[in-house]
Write an enzyme that holds these catalytic residues in place. Structure first.
Site, short mmCIF file in Angstrom:
data_model
loop_
_atom_site.label_atom_id
_atom_site.label_comp_id
_atom_site.label_asym_id
_atom_site.label_seq_id
_atom_site.Cartn_x
_atom_site.Cartn_y
_atom_site.Cartn_z
N ALA A 111 121.88 9.77 118.89
CA ALA A 111 120.88 9.63 119.95
C ALA A 111 121.45 10.09 121.29
O ALA A 111 122.66 9.97 121.55
CB ALA A 111 120.44 8.18 120.05
N HIS A 118 121.83 1.37 119.66
CA HIS A 118 123.11 0.68 119.88
C HIS A 118 123.27 0.27 121.34
O HIS A 118 123.94 -0.73 121.63
CB HIS A 118 124.27 1.57 119.45
CG HIS A 118 124.41 1.68 117.96
ND1 HIS A 118 124.86 0.63 117.18
CD2 HIS A 118 124.16 2.70 117.11
CE1 HIS A 118 124.88 1.01 115.91
NE2 HIS A 118 124.46 2.26 115.83
N ASP A 125 125.65 -1.21 112.61
CA ASP A 125 125.97 -0.36 111.46
C ASP A 125 126.90 -1.16 110.56
O ASP A 125 127.90 -1.72 111.03
CB ASP A 125 126.66 0.92 111.91
CG ASP A 125 125.72 1.88 112.63
OD1 ASP A 125 124.51 1.70 112.53
OD2 ASP A 125 126.22 2.80 113.30
N GLU A 171 119.67 6.92 107.55
CA GLU A 171 120.87 6.12 107.75
C GLU A 171 120.75 4.84 106.94
O GLU A 171 120.04 3.91 107.33
CB GLU A 171 121.10 5.81 109.23
CG GLU A 171 121.41 7.05 110.06
CD GLU A 171 121.88 6.72 111.47
OE1 GLU A 171 121.88 5.53 111.84
OE2 GLU A 171 122.23 7.66 112.20
N TRP A 173 122.85 2.61 106.54
CA TRP A 173 123.76 1.59 107.06
C TRP A 173 123.29 1.01 108.40
O TRP A 173 123.88 0.06 108.89
CB TRP A 173 125.14 2.21 107.26
CG TRP A 173 125.09 3.41 108.17
CD1 TRP A 173 125.17 3.41 109.54
CD2 TRP A 173 124.92 4.79 107.79
NE1 TRP A 173 125.06 4.70 110.03
CE2 TRP A 173 124.91 5.56 108.97
CE3 TRP A 173 124.79 5.43 106.55
CZ2 TRP A 173 124.75 6.94 108.96
CZ3 TRP A 173 124.63 6.81 106.55
CH2 TRP A 173 124.62 7.56 107.73
#
Length: 203
Positions: A111, A118, A125, A171, A173
């Protein structure tokens, strides 16, 4: 097109705030009530472990700790490899990949600063049972995570079949905290957070 008409999020205390290629956090944003992330990876031992001390929003930390404890009772080990990232950290990360791999690659996998979950302190993650985060699907217990993460308020933010909607590569995770009720609604509906919020606004 992505990154067109980008709006800055005003209600940053909203656990359901949508952070994507059209909605960004204020420049230099730092969330309130950051606390240490429970059950973090070991730097230098676990693959791709975030080198900085890990933090998440207090409510997220409590939820993640409960999920980690529940997993342990099933003989499953969950660790965070990355959680909160500062605006500056994300900028350096994005710029590195944009400069080395190209902007198109960077925009698919990383990003832009202010547009990373985050940065909100609401995302974690994870790795499982010693498997690297990007091989987490190979872990025999991965289905447990998919089945039970909503019990603790987490969703898989970037599903494989929703790349065209989220704008990010799959993703397996990346978990996003949205609260138990919303997480269960999203899991049952098969929607992404983007679609879920769009329908709520429409309603």
């Amino acid at each position: 097109p992505y990154f067109s008409n980008v709006t800055t999020i005003e209600d940053t205390k909203n656990m359901l705030m949508l952070i994507n290629k059209f909605h960004k956090l204020p420049d230099g944003y730092v969330p309130d009530s950051l606390v240490l992330t429970p059950s973090v990876c070991e730097i230098g031992v676990d693959y791709s472990c975030q080198s900085e001390t890990q933090y998440v929003v207090k409510e997220v930390a409590a939820a993640f700790e409960k999920m980690v404890t529940a997993a342990e009772k099933e003989g499953i080990q969950l660790k965070s490899i990355a959680s909160y990232r500062s605006y500056a950290y994300q900028k350096n990360l994005y710029d590195y990949y944009a400069n080395t791999q190209g902007e198109e690659y960077a925009d698919a996998y990383y990003a832009r600063p202010g547009q990373s979950e985050h940065n909100s302190g609401l995302a974690i993650d994870v790795m499982m049972d010693g498997y690297p985060f990007n091989e987490i699907e190979e872990a025999p217990n991965y289905p447990w995570l998919l089945e039970h993460m909503s019990d603790y308020g987490f969703i898989l933010r970037y599903p494989k079949e929703k790349v065209a909607i989220t704008g990010y590569a799959y993703e397996s995770w990346h978990l996003r905290y949205v609260g138990i009720e919303t997480a269960k609604d999203i899991q049952a509906s098969g929607l992404t957070l983007d679609e879920y919020i769009a329908r709520k606004v429409k309603d």
